[in-house]
Scaffold this active site. Structure first.
Site, PDB file in Angstrom:
ATOM      1  N   HIS A  98      13.911  26.645  25.734  1.00 28.13           N
ATOM      2  CA  HIS A  98      14.478  25.771  24.688  1.00 28.13           C
ATOM      3  C   HIS A  98      13.374  25.189  23.820  1.00 28.13           C
ATOM      4  O   HIS A  98      12.362  24.723  24.323  1.00 28.13           O
ATOM      5  CB  HIS A  98      15.364  24.670  25.283  1.00 28.13           C
ATOM      6  CG  HIS A  98      14.669  23.689  26.184  1.00 28.13           C
ATOM      7  ND1 HIS A  98      14.153  22.494  25.717  1.00 28.13           N
ATOM      8  CD2 HIS A  98      14.406  23.703  27.503  1.00 28.13           C
ATOM      9  CE1 HIS A  98      13.614  21.832  26.715  1.00 28.13           C
ATOM     10  NE2 HIS A  98      13.740  22.539  27.817  1.00 28.13           N
ATOM     11  N   ASP A 136      13.963  22.752  21.574  1.00 30.24           N
ATOM     12  CA  ASP A 136      14.198  21.340  21.217  1.00 30.24           C
ATOM     13  C   ASP A 136      13.457  20.446  22.200  1.00 30.24           C
ATOM     14  O   ASP A 136      13.063  20.898  23.290  1.00 30.24           O
ATOM     15  CB  ASP A 136      15.702  21.008  21.227  1.00 30.24           C
ATOM     16  CG  ASP A 136      16.348  21.146  22.598  1.00 30.24           C
ATOM     17  OD1 ASP A 136      15.966  22.085  23.351  1.00 30.24           O
ATOM     18  OD2 ASP A 136      17.221  20.325  22.936  1.00 30.24           O
ATOM     19  N   GLU A 189      19.111  22.134  24.437  1.00 32.39           N
ATOM     20  CA  GLU A 189      19.114  21.932  25.886  1.00 32.39           C
ATOM     21  C   GLU A 189      19.034  20.461  26.243  1.00 32.39           C
ATOM     22  O   GLU A 189      19.682  19.989  27.165  1.00 32.39           O
ATOM     23  CB  GLU A 189      17.943  22.702  26.530  1.00 32.39           C
ATOM     24  CG  GLU A 189      18.087  22.860  28.034  1.00 32.39           C
ATOM     25  CD  GLU A 189      17.410  21.771  28.845  1.00 32.39           C
ATOM     26  OE1 GLU A 189      17.569  21.763  30.068  1.00 32.39           O
ATOM     27  OE2 GLU A 189      16.731  20.898  28.264  1.00 32.39           O
ATOM     28  N   GLU A 190      18.207  19.722  25.500  1.00 30.27           N
ATOM     29  CA  GLU A 190      17.983  18.320  25.837  1.00 30.27           C
ATOM     30  C   GLU A 190      19.158  17.431  25.428  1.00 30.27           C
ATOM     31  O   GLU A 190      19.154  16.235  25.673  1.00 30.27           O
ATOM     32  CB  GLU A 190      16.694  17.805  25.171  1.00 30.27           C
ATOM     33  CG  GLU A 190      15.429  18.553  25.586  1.00 30.27           C
ATOM     34  CD  GLU A 190      14.979  18.259  27.010  1.00 30.27           C
ATOM     35  OE1 GLU A 190      15.714  17.598  27.760  1.00 30.27           O
ATOM     36  OE2 GLU A 190      13.872  18.709  27.368  1.00 30.27           O
ATOM     37  N   ASP A 207      10.731  26.624  32.740  1.00 22.43           N
ATOM     38  CA  ASP A 207      11.080  25.272  32.270  1.00 22.43           C
ATOM     39  C   ASP A 207      11.097  24.313  33.462  1.00 22.43           C
ATOM     40  O   ASP A 207      11.810  23.321  33.463  1.00 22.43           O
ATOM     41  CB  ASP A 207      12.457  25.319  31.578  1.00 22.43           C
ATOM     42  CG  ASP A 207      12.787  24.043  30.836  1.00 22.43           C
ATOM     43  OD1 ASP A 207      11.853  23.311  30.460  1.00 22.43           O
ATOM     44  OD2 ASP A 207      13.991  23.780  30.634  1.00 22.43           O
ATOM     45  N   HIS A 215      29.063 -18.837  20.976  1.00 18.78           N
ATOM     46  CA  HIS A 215      28.037 -19.809  21.362  1.00 18.78           C
ATOM     47  C   HIS A 215      28.121 -19.984  22.883  1.00 18.78           C
ATOM     48  O   HIS A 215      29.192 -20.265  23.426  1.00 18.78           O
ATOM     49  CB  HIS A 215      28.306 -21.130  20.640  1.00 18.78           C
ATOM     50  CG  HIS A 215      27.213 -22.142  20.800  1.00 18.78           C
ATOM     51  ND1 HIS A 215      26.944 -22.754  22.002  1.00 18.78           N
ATOM     52  CD2 HIS A 215      26.326 -22.638  19.908  1.00 18.78           C
ATOM     53  CE1 HIS A 215      25.927 -23.589  21.842  1.00 18.78           C
ATOM     54  NE2 HIS A 215      25.530 -23.549  20.563  1.00 18.78           N
ATOM     55  N   THR A 227      21.181 -18.088  21.900  1.00 18.87           N
ATOM     56  CA  THR A 227      22.150 -18.356  22.965  1.00 18.87           C
ATOM     57  C   THR A 227      23.541 -17.884  22.564  1.00 18.87           C
ATOM     58  O   THR A 227      24.275 -18.602  21.902  1.00 18.87           O
ATOM     59  CB  THR A 227      22.171 -19.869  23.268  1.00 18.87           C
ATOM     60  OG1 THR A 227      22.160 -20.581  22.015  1.00 18.87           O
ATOM     61  CG2 THR A 227      20.947 -20.286  24.063  1.00 18.87           C
ATOM     62  N   ARG A 282      23.033  12.672  38.840  1.00 23.03           N
ATOM     63  CA  ARG A 282      22.496  14.013  39.094  1.00 23.03           C
ATOM     64  C   ARG A 282      23.295  14.583  40.253  1.00 23.03           C
ATOM     65  O   ARG A 282      23.412  13.938  41.304  1.00 23.03           O
ATOM     66  CB  ARG A 282      21.023  13.942  39.476  1.00 23.03           C
ATOM     67  CG  ARG A 282      20.108  13.429  38.392  1.00 23.03           C
ATOM     68  CD  ARG A 282      19.636  14.541  37.464  1.00 23.03           C
ATOM     69  NE  ARG A 282      18.943  13.982  36.311  1.00 23.03           N
ATOM     70  CZ  ARG A 282      18.497  14.706  35.293  1.00 23.03           C
ATOM     71  NH1 ARG A 282      18.675  16.013  35.277  1.00 23.03           N
ATOM     72  NH2 ARG A 282      17.900  14.135  34.290  1.00 23.03           N
ATOM     73  N   SER A 297      17.684  19.204  35.573  1.00 24.93           N
ATOM     74  CA  SER A 297      18.832  20.076  35.329  1.00 24.93           C
ATOM     75  C   SER A 297      18.523  21.080  34.225  1.00 24.93           C
ATOM     76  O   SER A 297      17.930  20.723  33.219  1.00 24.93           O
ATOM     77  CB  SER A 297      20.041  19.247  34.880  1.00 24.93           C
ATOM     78  OG  SER A 297      20.227  18.141  35.717  1.00 24.93           O
ATOM     79  N   HIS A 332       9.401  14.075  29.155  1.00 21.19           N
ATOM     80  CA  HIS A 332      10.345  13.027  28.719  1.00 21.19           C
ATOM     81  C   HIS A 332       9.662  11.662  28.570  1.00 21.19           C
ATOM     82  O   HIS A 332      10.339  10.691  28.256  1.00 21.19           O
ATOM     83  CB  HIS A 332      11.550  12.889  29.667  1.00 21.19           C
ATOM     84  CG  HIS A 332      12.432  14.107  29.701  1.00 21.19           C
ATOM     85  ND1 HIS A 332      13.766  14.064  30.082  1.00 21.19           N
ATOM     86  CD2 HIS A 332      12.189  15.400  29.401  1.00 21.19           C
ATOM     87  CE1 HIS A 332      14.275  15.277  30.021  1.00 21.19           C
ATOM     88  NE2 HIS A 332      13.336  16.109  29.608  1.00 21.19           N
TER      89      HIS A 332
HETATM   90  N1  BES Z   1      12.846  21.086  31.859  1.00 21.29           N
HETATM   91  C1  BES Z   1      13.832  20.111  32.146  1.00 21.29           C
HETATM   92  C2  BES Z   1      14.466  20.279  33.512  1.00 21.29           C
HETATM   93  C3  BES Z   1      13.572  19.985  34.673  1.00 21.29           C
HETATM   94  C4  BES Z   1      12.878  18.800  34.768  1.00 21.29           C
HETATM   95  C5  BES Z   1      13.497  20.891  35.696  1.00 21.29           C
HETATM   96  C6  BES Z   1      12.072  18.546  35.856  1.00 21.29           C
HETATM   97  C7  BES Z   1      12.701  20.641  36.783  1.00 21.29           C
HETATM   98  C8  BES Z   1      11.982  19.463  36.858  1.00 21.29           C
HETATM   99  C9  BES Z   1      14.926  20.201  31.112  1.00 21.29           C
HETATM  100  O1  BES Z   1      14.481  20.442  29.823  1.00 21.29           O
HETATM  101  C10 BES Z   1      15.663  18.886  31.064  1.00 21.29           C
HETATM  102  O2  BES Z   1      15.089  17.858  30.932  1.00 21.29           O
HETATM  103  N2  BES Z   1      16.975  18.956  31.176  1.00 21.29           N
HETATM  104  C11 BES Z   1      17.825  17.835  31.042  1.00 21.29           C
HETATM  105  C12 BES Z   1      19.207  18.403  31.024  1.00 21.29           C
HETATM  106  C13 BES Z   1      20.296  17.440  30.750  1.00 21.29           C
HETATM  107  C14 BES Z   1      20.163  16.810  29.384  1.00 21.29           C
HETATM  108  C15 BES Z   1      21.635  18.115  30.911  1.00 21.29           C
HETATM  109  C16 BES Z   1      17.614  16.895  32.223  1.00 21.29           C
HETATM  110  O3  BES Z   1      17.370  17.332  33.341  1.00 21.29           O
HETATM  111  O4  BES Z   1      17.691  15.678  31.996  1.00 21.29           O
HETATM  112 ZN    ZN Z   2      13.074  21.617  29.572  1.00 19.99          ZN
END
Ligand code: BES
Ligand code: ZN
Length: 457
Positions: free
Chosen positions: A87, A89, A154-155, A181, A214, A316, A329, A400, A428
């Protein structure tokens, strides 16, 4: 063969310069104002694939972000076909102020390339483009047929690809999917990820009074939605991480004896893990070890709470409208839709009648487990062994990659997760980086994989 590896070694500095250009494009898929940049990244990638010698390159428009396809199919009908996925993105870079150098101005420091997307996933997907170039420039051919599919969503849920797969079964027909990935355990110890968690992402809205009130005038007589939201969140799980939603664990598939053995051999070191996270202590369900907590147990996390006054100084008010972003997850065989229903009915039950709650699903994907006894897995193990000088171990990871399950479902394809990230690459997070030796070894591993897969398939 060695001429291909030689080519990759000789050209590795140029490969890195090219990757740097790719990383300058802020292809943040979740941010609608970046739509043009996501498109630009797709076009850049398509151009790079063509230059590498990949054929039939096409940028497919979708409802949201483009899907880039290309192939090289001249290995012969008796040779298998690999479908490479990645991916282009990236995640939003915020908070900007925590980056040592700006996220879209790639910088090299001490063997690391720093930029948003350097590891996740532009750097890793580029490995396969350069492996193709190395083969085609040095030998004029690849040992197997290869198709490439790169998505830009993907993200942020990946809905367009999920629609693209069943509609393009023939175009994407292959013997195995290959994805870089994920991470390896350490630069010295390669590992193959055979399981990933799924995801159920929800947005929670809590409303109370018709406008901000308030807190002196009304406090104590009208419920504060922000307080109520905190109470709701506090009831979702115990302090040790046990999720309190009734039925949440009902479908969790117990680990098989074989998997238990495989995971017991996954040499993940608690001390190293803690250092990589930079946290004061480990945390998690006491009855599970680290390897199990990471990949084999579901989680529930709050990612953001918005509401009330967060500007300078004090104000406030009882905020009228607050919200939270929460994700769970998932592990096999939890179903995202079912989990969303369980979450919703539990939250409705625990929400006091003094406020209103609305829950919306953002996106969902089931967990995935891939077979670790396939010829392609063996080819990957040989490739890691040859390039890293050490046999890989097998483990589950907690992130994921929804497409793994979709490949199984729509194309009947098993996936090999051949990652080159490190857990310390800060994906991230601010200062995301890619360990440059892994970029170089990644290209070589991809080259050896194709050769070995041609022999084993
Ligand atoms: N590359 C990651 C997935 C990943 C992270 C695999 C750490 C193994 C270890 C992927 O790009 C990602 O961040 N996916 C998202 C998917 C979600 C938005 C459905 C995730 O895992 O948050
Ligand atoms: Zn990724």
């Amino acid at each position: 063969m060695s001429s291909t590896i030689d080519y990759a070694k000789k050209n590795q500095d140029r490969f890195l310069t090219e990757l740097t250009d790719f990383l300058k494009i802020p292809s943040i898929s979740t941010d609608d104002s970046r739509k043009g940049d996501v498109r630009k990244a797709a076009d850049w990638l398509a151009g790079a694939m063509k230059k590498a010698g990949i054929e039939n390159v096409k940028v497919h428009d979708t409802k949201r972000h483009p899907i880039v396809y290309g192939d090289w199919l001249h290995a012969g009908d008796d040779k298998p076909t690999v479908l490479v996925y990645g991916h282009y993105d990236v995640q939003p870079p915020e908070p900007y102020e925590l980056w040592t150098t700006p996220p879209f101005e790639p910088d090299i420091r001490d063997d690391y390339l720093y930029a948003r997307g350097s590891c996740d996933d532009k750097g890793q997907l580029y490995i396969h483009v350069k492996a193709a170039e190395a083969y085609l420039e040095s030998e004029g051919r690849m040992p197997v047929n290869v198709k490439y599919i790169y998505e830009g969503e993907e993200e942020s849920g990946g809905e367009s690809l999920e629609a693209f797969l069943p509609a393009n079964k023939e175009l994407l027909a292959a013997d195995v999917a290959l994805i870089s990935d994920t991470s390896i355990l350490s630069a010295e110890q390669p590992s193959i990820t055979y399981g990933l968690r799924g995801m159920c992402y929800v947005l929670m809205d809590v409303t109370g009074p018709a406008r901000d009130l308030h807190s002196g005038g009304f406090g104590g007589s009208i419920d504060n939605p922000l307080n109520a939201l905190c109470h709701i969140i506090a009831k979702l799980k115990t302090e040790e991480g046990r999720i309190l939603i009734p039925g949440f664990y009902d479908k969790v598939r117990p680990l098989s004896d074989d998997e238990r053995k495989v995971l017991a051999d996954y040499p993940i070191d608690e001390k190293v893990w803690l250092e990589e996270a930079g946290a004061p202590a480990l945390w998690g369900e006491p009855e599970y070890g680290l390897a199990e907590r990471l990949g084999a147990r579901p989680t529930l996390d709050v990612h953001g709470i918005v509401g009330g006054y967060t500007g300078p100084g004090a104000k406030t008010v009882l905020p009228a409208h607050v919200h939270a972003k929460v994700s769970m997850r998932l592990v096999p065989d939890q179903e995202p839709d079912e989990i969303k229903e369980l979450f919703t009915s539990y939250v409705n039950k625990i929400t006091p009648h003094t406020v209103r709650v609305k829950i919306e699903a953002e996106h969902g994907a089931p967990a995935s487990i891939v077979d670790y006894n396939t010829p392609a897995m063996k080819a990957a193990a040989r490739a890691y062994g040859e390039v890293f000088g050490k046999e890989p171990v097998y483990g589950r990871e907690g992130g994921s990659i929804p497409v793994v399950g979709e490949f199984q479902k729509h194309l009947g394809l098993e996936t090999v997760l051949m990652g080159f990230g490190l857990n310390s690459d800060q994906i991230h997070s601010p200062d995301e980086r890619f360990y440059l030796p892994n970029f170089r070894r990644g290209i070589q591993t991809a080259i050896v994989f194709l050769k070995e897969y041609a022999k084993l398939a």
